[in-house]
Design an enzyme around this catalytic site. Sequence first.
Site, PDB file in Angstrom:
ATOM      1  N   GLY A 146       0.830  -1.212   0.000  1.00 45.08           N
ATOM      2  CA  GLY A 146       0.000   0.000   0.000  1.00 45.08           C
ATOM      3  C   GLY A 146       0.856   1.249   0.000  1.00 45.08           C
ATOM      4  N   ILE A 147       2.054   1.151  -0.571  1.00 45.20           N
ATOM      5  CA  ILE A 147       3.005   2.274  -0.537  1.00 45.20           C
ATOM      6  C   ILE A 147       2.495   3.491  -1.310  1.00 45.20           C
ATOM      7  CG2 ILE A 147       4.348   1.535  -2.592  1.00 45.20           C
ATOM      8  CD1 ILE A 147       5.819   3.045   0.634  1.00 45.20           C
ATOM      9  N   THR A 148       1.664   3.256  -2.336  1.00 47.10           N
ATOM     10  CA  THR A 148       1.196   4.392  -3.142  1.00 47.10           C
ATOM     11  C   THR A 148       0.003   5.100  -2.499  1.00 47.10           C
ATOM     12  OG1 THR A 148      -0.225   2.910  -4.394  1.00 47.10           O
ATOM     13  CG2 THR A 148       1.945   3.360  -5.346  1.00 47.10           C
ATOM     14  N   ALA A 184      -4.887  -2.344   0.428  1.00 48.38           N
ATOM     15  CA  ALA A 184      -6.305  -2.716   0.488  1.00 48.38           C
ATOM     16  C   ALA A 184      -7.090  -1.880  -0.503  1.00 48.38           C
ATOM     17  CB  ALA A 184      -6.866  -2.470   1.896  1.00 48.38           C
ATOM     18  N   SER A 221      -9.380  -1.897  10.997  1.00 51.03           N
ATOM     19  CA  SER A 221     -10.172  -0.664  10.829  1.00 51.03           C
ATOM     20  C   SER A 221     -11.323  -0.575  11.820  1.00 51.03           C
ATOM     21  CB  SER A 221     -10.736  -0.644   9.406  1.00 51.03           C
ATOM     22  OG  SER A 221     -11.767   0.302   9.303  1.00 51.03           O
ATOM     23  N   GLU A 240     -14.040   0.359  11.032  1.00 49.12           N
ATOM     24  CA  GLU A 240     -15.224  -0.080  10.273  1.00 49.12           C
ATOM     25  C   GLU A 240     -15.682  -1.466  10.751  1.00 49.12           C
ATOM     26  OE1 GLU A 240     -16.766   1.889   8.009  1.00 49.12           O
ATOM     27  OE2 GLU A 240     -18.089   0.428   7.057  1.00 49.12           O
ATOM     28  N   TYR A 293     -16.544  -4.550   3.108  1.00 53.13           N
ATOM     29  CA  TYR A 293     -15.202  -4.057   3.485  1.00 53.13           C
ATOM     30  C   TYR A 293     -14.919  -4.404   4.954  1.00 53.13           C
ATOM     31  CZ  TYR A 293     -11.627  -0.680   4.999  1.00 53.13           C
ATOM     32  OH  TYR A 293     -10.504  -0.095   5.563  1.00 53.13           O
ATOM     33  N   ARG A 340      -5.076  12.476   1.147  1.00 52.81           N
ATOM     34  CA  ARG A 340      -6.226  11.578   1.169  1.00 52.81           C
ATOM     35  C   ARG A 340      -6.848  11.472  -0.219  1.00 52.81           C
ATOM     36  NH1 ARG A 340      -8.686   7.340   3.637  1.00 52.81           N
ATOM     37  NH2 ARG A 340     -10.264   7.946   5.174  1.00 52.81           N
TER      38      ARG A 340
HETATM   39  P1  NAP Z   1      -5.371   4.125   0.261  1.00 55.82           P
HETATM   40  O1  NAP Z   1      -4.841   5.508   0.169  1.00 55.82           O
HETATM   41  O2  NAP Z   1      -6.629   3.788  -0.454  1.00 55.82           O
HETATM   42  O3  NAP Z   1      -4.234   3.129  -0.251  1.00 55.82           O
HETATM   43  C1  NAP Z   1      -4.483   1.775  -0.516  1.00 55.82           C
HETATM   44  C2  NAP Z   1      -3.222   1.116  -1.049  1.00 55.82           C
HETATM   45  O4  NAP Z   1      -3.507  -0.278  -1.269  1.00 55.82           O
HETATM   46  C3  NAP Z   1      -2.731   1.685  -2.378  1.00 55.82           C
HETATM   47  O5  NAP Z   1      -1.343   1.827  -2.300  1.00 55.82           O
HETATM   48  C4  NAP Z   1      -3.086   0.586  -3.376  1.00 55.82           C
HETATM   49  O6  NAP Z   1      -2.156   0.483  -4.438  1.00 55.82           O
HETATM   50  C5  NAP Z   1      -2.920  -0.655  -2.505  1.00 55.82           C
HETATM   51  N1  NAP Z   1      -3.567  -1.829  -3.079  1.00 55.82           N
HETATM   52  C6  NAP Z   1      -4.845  -1.938  -3.536  1.00 55.82           C
HETATM   53  N2  NAP Z   1      -5.038  -3.171  -4.044  1.00 55.82           N
HETATM   54  C7  NAP Z   1      -3.874  -3.853  -3.907  1.00 55.82           C
HETATM   55  C8  NAP Z   1      -3.449  -5.158  -4.257  1.00 55.82           C
HETATM   56  N3  NAP Z   1      -4.250  -6.041  -4.875  1.00 55.82           N
HETATM   57  N4  NAP Z   1      -2.176  -5.530  -3.969  1.00 55.82           N
HETATM   58  C9  NAP Z   1      -1.329  -4.639  -3.370  1.00 55.82           C
HETATM   59  N5  NAP Z   1      -1.671  -3.390  -3.026  1.00 55.82           N
HETATM   60  C10 NAP Z   1      -2.931  -3.003  -3.290  1.00 55.82           C
HETATM   61  O7  NAP Z   1      -5.576   3.697   1.780  1.00 55.82           O
HETATM   62  P2  NAP Z   1      -4.991   4.372   3.124  1.00 55.82           P
HETATM   63  O8  NAP Z   1      -5.933   5.417   3.581  1.00 55.82           O
HETATM   64  O9  NAP Z   1      -3.554   4.677   2.924  1.00 55.82           O
HETATM   65  O10 NAP Z   1      -5.164   3.157   4.152  1.00 55.82           O
HETATM   66  C11 NAP Z   1      -4.108   2.222   4.368  1.00 55.82           C
HETATM   67  C12 NAP Z   1      -4.699   0.972   5.000  1.00 55.82           C
HETATM   68  O11 NAP Z   1      -5.303   1.296   6.250  1.00 55.82           O
HETATM   69  C13 NAP Z   1      -5.787   0.276   4.195  1.00 55.82           C
HETATM   70  O12 NAP Z   1      -5.650  -1.112   4.414  1.00 55.82           O
HETATM   71  C14 NAP Z   1      -7.079   0.777   4.800  1.00 55.82           C
HETATM   72  O13 NAP Z   1      -8.109  -0.154   4.601  1.00 55.82           O
HETATM   73  C15 NAP Z   1      -6.662   0.871   6.254  1.00 55.82           C
HETATM   74  N6  NAP Z   1      -7.363   1.861   7.061  1.00 55.82           N
HETATM   75  C16 NAP Z   1      -7.408   3.153   6.658  1.00 55.82           C
HETATM   76  C17 NAP Z   1      -8.023   4.101   7.459  1.00 55.82           C
HETATM   77  C18 NAP Z   1      -8.087   5.550   7.051  1.00 55.82           C
HETATM   78  O14 NAP Z   1      -8.910   6.276   7.632  1.00 55.82           O
HETATM   79  N7  NAP Z   1      -7.263   5.995   6.130  1.00 55.82           N
HETATM   80  C19 NAP Z   1      -8.589   3.717   8.686  1.00 55.82           C
HETATM   81  C20 NAP Z   1      -8.518   2.386   9.068  1.00 55.82           C
HETATM   82  C21 NAP Z   1      -7.875   1.470   8.256  1.00 55.82           C
HETATM   83  P3  NAP Z   1      -2.456   0.897  -5.988  1.00 55.82           P
HETATM   84  O15 NAP Z   1      -1.810   2.218  -6.188  1.00 55.82           O
HETATM   85  O16 NAP Z   1      -1.765  -0.176  -6.743  1.00 55.82           O
HETATM   86  O17 NAP Z   1      -3.942   0.909  -6.166  1.00 55.82           O
HETATM   87  N1  GDD Z   2     -17.141   9.261   0.835  1.00 53.11           N
HETATM   88  C1  GDD Z   2     -18.238   9.973   1.125  1.00 53.11           C
HETATM   89  N2  GDD Z   2     -18.776  10.813   0.199  1.00 53.11           N
HETATM   90  N3  GDD Z   2     -18.776   9.842   2.368  1.00 53.11           N
HETATM   91  C2  GDD Z   2     -19.862  10.592   2.661  1.00 53.11           C
HETATM   92  C3  GDD Z   2     -20.452  11.478   1.740  1.00 53.11           C
HETATM   93  C4  GDD Z   2     -19.880  11.588   0.443  1.00 53.11           C
HETATM   94  O1  GDD Z   2     -20.344  12.330  -0.421  1.00 53.11           O
HETATM   95  N4  GDD Z   2     -21.506  12.073   2.347  1.00 53.11           N
HETATM   96  C5  GDD Z   2     -21.583  11.598   3.590  1.00 53.11           C
HETATM   97  N5  GDD Z   2     -20.592  10.683   3.782  1.00 53.11           N
HETATM   98  C6  GDD Z   2     -20.387   9.903   5.012  1.00 53.11           C
HETATM   99  C7  GDD Z   2     -20.322   8.395   4.757  1.00 53.11           C
HETATM  100  O2  GDD Z   2     -21.643   7.870   4.617  1.00 53.11           O
HETATM  101  C8  GDD Z   2     -19.623   7.948   6.033  1.00 53.11           C
HETATM  102  O3  GDD Z   2     -20.555   7.794   7.071  1.00 53.11           O
HETATM  103  C9  GDD Z   2     -18.696   9.125   6.377  1.00 53.11           C
HETATM  104  O4  GDD Z   2     -19.129  10.215   5.557  1.00 53.11           O
HETATM  105  C10 GDD Z   2     -17.228   8.872   6.114  1.00 53.11           C
HETATM  106  O5  GDD Z   2     -17.088   8.342   4.813  1.00 53.11           O
HETATM  107  P1  GDD Z   2     -15.638   8.144   4.146  1.00 53.11           P
HETATM  108  O6  GDD Z   2     -14.850   9.375   4.210  1.00 53.11           O
HETATM  109  O7  GDD Z   2     -15.864   7.542   2.798  1.00 53.11           O
HETATM  110  O8  GDD Z   2     -14.908   7.112   5.133  1.00 53.11           O
HETATM  111  P2  GDD Z   2     -15.414   5.755   5.812  1.00 53.11           P
HETATM  112  O9  GDD Z   2     -15.688   6.041   7.248  1.00 53.11           O
HETATM  113  O10 GDD Z   2     -16.477   5.095   5.024  1.00 53.11           O
HETATM  114  O11 GDD Z   2     -14.123   4.815   5.668  1.00 53.11           O
HETATM  115  C11 GDD Z   2     -12.813   5.298   5.963  1.00 53.11           C
HETATM  116  O12 GDD Z   2     -12.516   5.043   7.305  1.00 53.11           O
HETATM  117  C12 GDD Z   2     -12.470   3.660   7.675  1.00 53.11           C
HETATM  118  C13 GDD Z   2     -12.156   3.610   9.175  1.00 53.11           C
HETATM  119  O13 GDD Z   2     -13.317   3.839   9.911  1.00 53.11           O
HETATM  120  C14 GDD Z   2     -11.867   4.571   5.007  1.00 53.11           C
HETATM  121  O14 GDD Z   2     -10.592   5.142   5.134  1.00 53.11           O
HETATM  122  C15 GDD Z   2     -11.765   3.102   5.337  1.00 53.11           C
HETATM  123  O15 GDD Z   2     -10.748   2.505   4.542  1.00 53.11           O
HETATM  124  C16 GDD Z   2     -11.411   2.981   6.837  1.00 53.11           C
HETATM  125  O16 GDD Z   2     -11.276   1.634   7.199  1.00 53.11           O
END
Ligand code: NAP
Ligand code: GDD
Length: 345
Positions: free
Chosen positions: A9-11, A81, A136, A138, A160, A195
Amino acid sequence: MSKRALITGITGQDGSYLAEHLLDQGYQVWGLCRGQANPRKDRIAKLIPELSFVDGDLMDQGSLVSAVDLVQPDEVYNLGAISFVPMSWQQPELVTEVNGTGVLRMLEAVRMVSGLTKSSGGGPPRGQIRFYQASSSEMYGKVAESPQRETTSFHPRSPYGVAKAFGHYITQNYRESYGMYGVSGILFNHESPRRGAEFVTRKISLAVSQIKLGLMDKLHLGNLDAERDWGFAGDYVRAMHLMLQQEQPGDYVVGTGAMHRVRDAARIAFEHIGLDWQEHVVVDPGLVRPAEVETLCADSGNARRELGWEPEVDFEQLMRMMVESDLRQASRERDYRQLLATGSW
Ligand code: NAP
Ligand code: GDD
C-alpha cells in the site's frame, strides 16, 4: 545496521507518511507495488526518492513470497487494500480477496520466509519478521458500545468491514498458531492533504477550493449526520511503528477520542474561506450507503498508556490544513491555465 521495512500500500495515503517516518528513523524502506506502469508509483517515487520498490500483488501469493524473500525485512506493514467502503458493495468478491485473503497471503509469505512452523505455545515471539496489519474501526460497524476499545465486539456493516475482520482475526491466529510477532492497529478515520478524493473530508476540501475560485458552486454529499473520529494520518503512522517496537505483540485502538459529524467537516471547511456551507451543500440520497456506520469514537487509552502515543493535530486544524493545501494547488492550476490562455509566459 539499519532496519529494513517492507510496506504494502506504498502508493496510498498511509504508505507515504509511514515511509517518510521510517526513513526519518534510519530505516531502509521498500514499497510493494502492483501492476504494469502504475502511475501512482511514479508519483510516490518523486515524492520520496529514497524509497526502493519491489513488485507484488496481494492477489498473488508467489509474488508476496518473492518480495519478502528479496527484501528480508525486519518489519512488514500490510497497508494494501481497497479502502473505499462503497466499492465493497460494488465488488464484494474482489474486496474480500484483497482485504481479507490478501492478509492471509501476506502472513503466509512472512511465515514461509521466516521458516515458522506451528507454535509449541507460550514463550517469546518467534521469527525475525514483525508484521503489522491495517485493521479498521469499520469492523465495529453497528457499535456495541461507545467509545470503542480493543475488547468491543465487531458488527461490520459492509463487505469491506467483514473482510477487515477476517484480516484482524487471521493475524491474531498466526500469532497464536505460529508464535509470530503479528499485530493489528484498529485505526479510526485518518485524513490528510494526501487523502483520496473519494473520501468525504477530501471531497469537501477539494470542493471548497474550487468554489472559492469560482470554478464550481454546489457540493453533493450523502449522510450529513454520520459521526466519525477523524485524525491526521501523519500522527497515526507513528502508532503503527510503535506497535512493532514492543516486547510483546498486541492489538491497539488508535483514534483521537473526539467525534464530529460530516456537517461539521463541511462547516469548518467553508468557514475557513468565509462562506456559509449551507448555501453550497446539497444532500444527494444516491450517496447514502445501503448499511451505514452511523457513529465511531475511539478509546485509545491502551495506546496512550502502553505505547506513549498521542495525536498532535485536532479536527479543526486537520480540515483547515486540507483546505489550505487544496487551495494552493487549485490556485497554481488556475494561474497556469491563465498563462496558457493569454500566452503571456
Ligand atoms: P489508500 O490511500 O486507499 O491506499 C491503498 C493502497 O492499497 C494503495 O497503495 C493501493 O495500491 C494498494 N492496493 C490496492 N489493491 C492492492 C493489491 N491487490 N495488492 C497490493 N496493493 C494493493 O488507503 P490508506 O488510507 O492509505 O489506508 C491504508 C490501510 O489502512 C488500508 O488497508 C485501509 O483499509 C486501512 N485503514 C485506513 C483508514 C483511514 O482512515 N485511512 C482507517 C482504518 C484502516 P495501488 O496504487 O496499486 O492501487
Ligand atoms: N465518501 C463519502 N462521500 N462519504 C460521505 C459522503 C460523500 O459524499 N456524504 C456523507 N458521507 C459519510 C459516509 O456515509 C460515512 O458515514 C462518512 O461520511 C465517512 O465516509 P468516508 O470518508 O468515505 O470514510 P469511511 O468512514 O467510510 O471509511 C474510511 O474510514 C475507515 C475507518 O473507519 C476509510 O478510510 C476506510 O478505509 C477505513 O477503514
